[in-house]
Design an enzyme around this catalytic site. Structure first.
Site, short mmCIF file in Angstrom:
data_model
loop_
_atom_site.label_atom_id
_atom_site.label_comp_id
_atom_site.label_asym_id
_atom_site.label_seq_id
_atom_site.Cartn_x
_atom_site.Cartn_y
_atom_site.Cartn_z
N GLN A 194 0.83 -1.21 0.00
CA GLN A 194 0.00 0.00 0.00
C GLN A 194 0.86 1.26 0.00
OE1 GLN A 194 -2.28 0.54 3.62
NE2 GLN A 194 -3.87 1.69 2.57
N GLY A 195 0.76 2.07 -1.04
CA GLY A 195 1.52 3.32 -1.12
C GLY A 195 0.64 4.51 -0.78
N TYR A 196 0.28 4.64 0.49
CA TYR A 196 -0.57 5.75 0.94
C TYR A 196 0.25 6.79 1.69
CZ TYR A 196 -5.38 4.18 -0.06
OH TYR A 196 -6.56 3.85 -0.66
N SER A 197 0.71 6.44 2.91
CA SER A 197 1.37 7.41 3.78
C SER A 197 2.65 7.95 3.16
CB SER A 197 1.72 6.77 5.12
OG SER A 197 0.57 6.42 5.82
N ASN B 29 -6.13 6.55 16.46
CA ASN B 29 -7.33 6.59 17.31
C ASN B 29 -7.83 8.02 17.52
OD1 ASN B 29 -7.04 3.87 17.34
ND2 ASN B 29 -7.13 3.63 19.57
N GLU B 30 -6.92 8.99 17.38
CA GLU B 30 -7.36 10.40 17.47
C GLU B 30 -8.23 10.74 16.25
OE1 GLU B 30 -4.12 9.44 17.97
OE2 GLU B 30 -4.30 9.60 20.14
N GLU C 272 -10.68 -1.61 4.71
CA GLU C 272 -9.58 -1.85 5.65
C GLU C 272 -10.13 -2.00 7.06
OE1 GLU C 272 -6.68 1.30 5.77
OE2 GLU C 272 -5.26 0.12 6.92
#
Lengths: 398, 374
Positions: A126-129, A384-385, A244
């Site tokens: 996965q190339g997201y972040s 979680n924030e 996801e």
């Protein structure tokens, strides 16, 4: 209100339990139970076994070679896999890219890529972040510039899980700097063998090389690898993130972790008695078990809504927060349970194929590493924030 | 009431802080981790030359300070840089036990410790004794002029580098009795002594120790070592709690820096109120930890019943706050806080391991209940 499974669901549960007993190779389940690294070959072996049985793509419709199960069946399947100490199914192709291609991909893309996901021919990552785009995913800067029948990709992705095993990566890339950040993003499929791509491992706090940085230097990607429309990638990205978040509560994994904790607390000695008889420690275990019992039902409530055709929305954010907090508490209690034997750094004993004799009791070696490694649970997949912000906006409408 | 440092302590703190800032770079620490000693002999010698080891001992033992506040000062500074040197093992535990129980000849070892030339390790914890100070299964029997020890010792920190081990063994009494525990000196090359060495999470080295009729010399009265062990253990709890405080301060500064510089959604993430409040909670708990260390530093040489209430109060609070500081700092950093490369990783691991030595937060909660509540 009926908390029990139907006859059909019970029969399905039996079928899956029998399958796990007969088909899950013991060397694989032993490694998972002992918290050891599995390695690429182990994942591929389990992937092939599930594919042969038709159980691999639980969430895909039958027309694409999926099992066609409803949400309750998928829940039962995941539950039985955890109980049997099966490895997790690597999600990037099956749970993430697959549904996106089915919904937004061209016929050619579906026909070419989906069978290769099932066969294991392609291992996706996965190339997201990016370094500057974590919680703020829409800030991606990796650029794709159209030149004739290709895009030229430049930039950097990070936290790419198991990227070292992958031959393909799906990426969010910037194709426009006009308008809102979300409106200039496209969804691109990239072959990792293309010249100009470099993968560098990031060693995590527990010593494992689980994630990577992926660098793109003038990487030439055929234009037909664009999914859907240019600059509509954010829509597809969000769709992917809802997939996801299925099984996000991790009830099965937490149930297995709770059993392991109790087993260790029975074996550990405290003041000449088993640790589990220590009222303070027993109270800590009880608190987390009570949380898990309730969460398990919250999970089933969301699952049966989904089975009735209602898309799980912001409720999955609640499950993500509770699920990760419970799992992390179990990891912390297990670390406490092993006392001074939390201190040895036992990376060698965790490596694939290692026969190193453990220091102290054999159950101790993975515990401290798992505690630190699973701090990631409340950070990745939308921290979680971020989940709390989703709840306050989408459910509470604050 | 005065919480300021005396002039002597201020000088010691300034000098030590400069020394550590110059010598304890992250690169130097990584070189230590790559070696198999667990520490840098060069840095160790500099500490000895500056009198840092001597500051942990009273004048009667050849040192020049040795009060609780001296111990706290030294270990807080070591904690601030994430130092991994075995000062607790060689000086506080090893040197402290010999100073308390040794005869004139044995006490020459303390001189060696203060001079920097001797390494010691305290082999007391056993595979199933957990945090119970009086649980000793290893046994010692008279053999000629000396004794022979048989048993197993667990996670003996600094044993790989130690010239001598200080080993506890039972000469009488049942496994959990305070009476009947004796202290022995065992040479690192003694026959029948087997060490299995390994690195520790957060730095340092330790060994699993197997003793099979190992020749040993008695230190102090036969069967009467427990009170000295408890007194030295109290000082070790003070030392590791002060080290934890230093680690917390370093982590707090690193995290505040990150909140100010890391931008998401167009602003530094420290502008988000939820993170401001959580960071404020961390900061106020670190102040509680500082006060807990001061409480113990002021009572570490008091009568056992007073001392032990403070030992357990402080160690419970430190263990509890340590977990909050570690988990919150990693969470507020996000992914970068999960990496080995970034400085937080080492500090967080070292701080977490504090709860696994000399009793965790639950162990000391129970002891506090027994001593002060029930």
């Amino acid at each position: 209100m009926d908390l029990k499974y139907t006859q059909e669901q019970l029969a399905f549960k039996d079928e899956i339990a029998t399958f796990m007993k007969e088909k899950l190779p013991k060397p694989i389940s032993d490694r998972i139970r002992q918290g050891q690294e599995l390695g690429k070959a182990g994942y591929e072996q389990w992937h092939a076994i599930l594919n042969e049985a038709g159980y691999l793509a639980a969430n895909w419709p039958k027309e694409f070679g999926g099992a066609g199960w409803d949400a309750v069946q998928r829940h039962i399947f995941e539950d039985e896999m955890s109980k049997a100490h099966a490895p997790r199914i690597v999600p990037f192709g099956l749970s993430m890219l697959g549904p996106v291609l089915q919904a937004f991909g061209s016929k050619e893309q579906q026909d070419y890529y989906l069978p290769r996901i099932l066969s294991g021919e392609d291992w996706w990552c996965q190339g997201y972040s990016e370094p500057g785009a974590g919680s703020d995913l829409a800030a991606v800067r990796t650029s794709a510039v159209r030149e004739g029948d290709h895009y030229i990709v430049n930039g950097q992705k990070t936290w790419t899980t198991l990227g070292q095993f992958a031959n393909k990566i799906f990426c969010l890339v910037r194709t426009s700097k006009e308008g809102k950040l979300q409106e200039g993003i496209s969804f691109l499929l990239v072959d990792m063998e293309t010249p100009g791509i470099e993968v560098r491992p990031i060693v995590l706090i527990d010593g494992t090389p689980e994630v990577n940085e992926v660098f793109f230097d003038n990487v030439k990607v055929p234009a037909e690898n664009l999914v859907g429309e240019e600059n509509k990638g954010w829509t597809y990205a969000k769709y992917l993130l809802t997939h996801e978040r299925t099984n996000i509560a991790g009830v099965g994994a937490s149930t297995a972790a709770l059993e392991n904790l109790k087993r260790i607390a029975r074996l550990e000695q405290d003041g000449g008695k088993p640790l589990i008889e220590n009222p303070h420690f027993a109270a800590r275990i009880a608190r987390v078990e009570i949380e898990l019992m309730a969460m398990s039902t919250t999970n089933l409530r969301v699952v049966s809504q989904a089975a009735a055709g209602q898309a799980p929305g912001a409720e999955s954010s609640m499950l993500k927060i509770k699920g990760t907090v419970v799992r992390q508490e179990l990891n912390a209690l297990t670390r406490m349970a092993i006392g001074p034997y939390a201190m040895p750094f036992a990376s060698e004993a965790m490596e694939e194929g290692s026969n190193a004799e453990p220091v102290g009791p054999d159950y101790a070696a993975p515990v401290t590493g798992q505690y630190f490694n699973n701090r990631k649970l409340s950070i990745f997949g939308g921290s979680n924030e971020i989940q709390r912000s989703i709840i306050s906006k989408a459910i509470l409408q604050l | 009431m005065n919480f300021d440092l005396t002039d002597e302590r201020q000088m010691l703190q300034d000098g030590l802080r400069r020394l550590l800032a110059d010598s304890y770079t992250p690169d130097a620490r990584k070189a230590i981790e790559a070696g198999d000693n667990g520490f840098s002999p060069d840095i160790w010698n500099s500490l000895a030359e500056m009198g840092v080891i001597g500051a942990l001992f009273g004048e009667d033992d050849g040192g020049f300070a040795g009060a609780g506040f001296d111990v706290a000062l030294v270990f807080e500074e070591l904690g601030r840089v994430g130092a991994v040197d075995p000062l607790i093992d060689t000086a506080v535990l090893g040197g402290g036990l010999v100073a308390a129980l040794g005869d004139a000849q044995q006490k020459e070892l303390v001189e060696g410790v203060i001079g920097g030339g001797v390494q010691l390790a305290f082999a007391h914890v056993e595979p199933t004794s957990r945090y119970d100070l009086s649980r000793v299964d290893a046994t010692a029997e008279k053999a000629g002029e000396g004794y022979e020890i048989t048993g197993r010792k667990a996670v003996v920190v600094n044993a790989p580098a130690a010239n001598h081990l200080l080993v506890t063994a039972r000469t009488s009494g049942k496994a959990s009795a305070e009476n009947g525990i004796s202290l022995f000196l065992v040479a690192a090359d003694a026959a029948g002594l087997r060490l299995r060495n390994y690195p520790l999470v957060g730095g340092g080295q330790a060994s699993e120790v197997v003793l099979d009729k190992v020749p040993a010399t008695l230190v102090g009265p036969e069967g009467g070592a427990y009170e000295a062990i408890a007194a030295v253990n109290a000082r070790a709890v003070l030392a590791i709690s002060a080290e934890a405080l230093g680690l917390m301060e370093a982590i707090k500064e690193l995290t505040i820096d990150y909140l100010k510089t890391r931008k998401q959604f167009g602003v530094p993430i420290g502008k988000f109120q939820v993170l401001q409040h959580r960071m404020s909670d961390v900061a106020l708990e670190v102040e509680q930890a500082r006060s807990a260390v001061i409480n113990l530093a002021g009572h570490v040489d008091a009568a056992p019943e007073v001392r032990d209430v403070h030992v357990s109060a402080t160690k419970n609070l430190i263990g509890t706050v340590a977990r909050q500081v570690v988990e919150e700092s990693i969470q507020m950093h996000g992914g970068i806080g999960m990496t080995n490369e970034y400085e937080l990783g080492h500090l967080a691991k070292r701080l977490t391991m504090v709860d696994h030595r000399f009793g965790d937060a639950d162990h000391h909660l129970e002891r506090f209940i027994a001593l002060a509540v029930a």
